[in-house]
Design an enzyme around this catalytic site. Sequence first.
Site, PDB file in Angstrom:
ATOM      1  N   TYR A 108      16.136 -66.801 -59.781  1.00 49.09           N
ATOM      2  CA  TYR A 108      17.194 -66.633 -58.897  1.00 49.09           C
ATOM      3  C   TYR A 108      17.690 -66.969 -56.974  1.00 49.09           C
ATOM      4  CZ  TYR A 108      20.305 -63.420 -56.113  1.00 49.09           C
ATOM      5  OH  TYR A 108      22.139 -63.213 -55.006  1.00 49.09           O
ATOM      6  N   SER A 168      21.813 -65.740 -50.306  1.00 46.81           N
ATOM      7  CA  SER A 168      20.351 -64.688 -50.422  1.00 46.81           C
ATOM      8  C   SER A 168      19.743 -64.181 -49.201  1.00 46.81           C
ATOM      9  CB  SER A 168      20.432 -64.426 -52.093  1.00 46.81           C
ATOM     10  OG  SER A 168      19.665 -63.749 -51.853  1.00 46.81           O
TER      11      SER A 168
END
Length: 283
Positions: free
Chosen positions: A188, A175
């Site tokens: 996350y 990400s």
Amino acid sequence: MTEHAFPPQHQDSMPADEHEMTPAPDYTPRFPGVGKLKDKVAFVSGGDSGIGRAVSVLFAREGAKVAIAYLEEHEDAEETKRLVEAEGSEALLIPGDLGQRAHAFDAIARTVERFGKLDVLVNNCAQQWVDDPLEDLSEERLRRTMDSNVMAQVFVTQAALAHLKEGAAIVNTTSVNAFKGNDSLIAYSTTRGATLAFSRSIAKALIKRGIRVNAVAPGPIWTPFIPGSMDAETVAGFGTQTEMGRAGQPWEVATAYLFLASEDGSYFNGQTLHPNGGTIVGA
């Protein structure tokens, strides 16, 4: 950009459901296939929806048979299977928790049993929650995030290595948050940093076997992650903070996976591609 990018919406589940999103994410490949993955077999975790669906459909258009692993989103998974078959290919649906080592090994075994081999591994499944502030992050949620986003990638890769031959490719989803951080997605972002380090480390280890490993680091993409982890008003402005002023669509990310999985990316190893709408981060 002041107007809402999307209608306000929220789902009380993670992973959330693509069939409940408005508007529906755009997974559709833009160009005819030319056989870049002809006769290949791909395993795509999180393949039921979002980026995973777009990757599965694009791979099928390019000639691959696809094993679609997912947690429990059966309606979305059935639709992805239909879309893969509409491209003239074959799909195998494998539900279950890949964060459990036994299931990860079983999923890979079922793939090889059905299709006879494995050529491309896409480690894409993940979960996220908005978990700001840090002191409120529960052990249960942290462990669930780690199991889904890190342990699943490790277990599936371990299982796949018995079947991946020289010339195979692994593509892991990380990400933009692994590079720039995110103060409301701490758990996350931490797991995606782990994915990045995992990808770079096994890239060095596996190139000796002729197996390339790379990663894709999406920015804000319109997937079930978004209504499943954010409140309705945050969803409404999702993606407007990017330099392009909008969120990306899954099809715009899937092309990066195809590049890295095919011979187009034959000189790429240990690298990360950044479909993020223009955010400049360290490589």
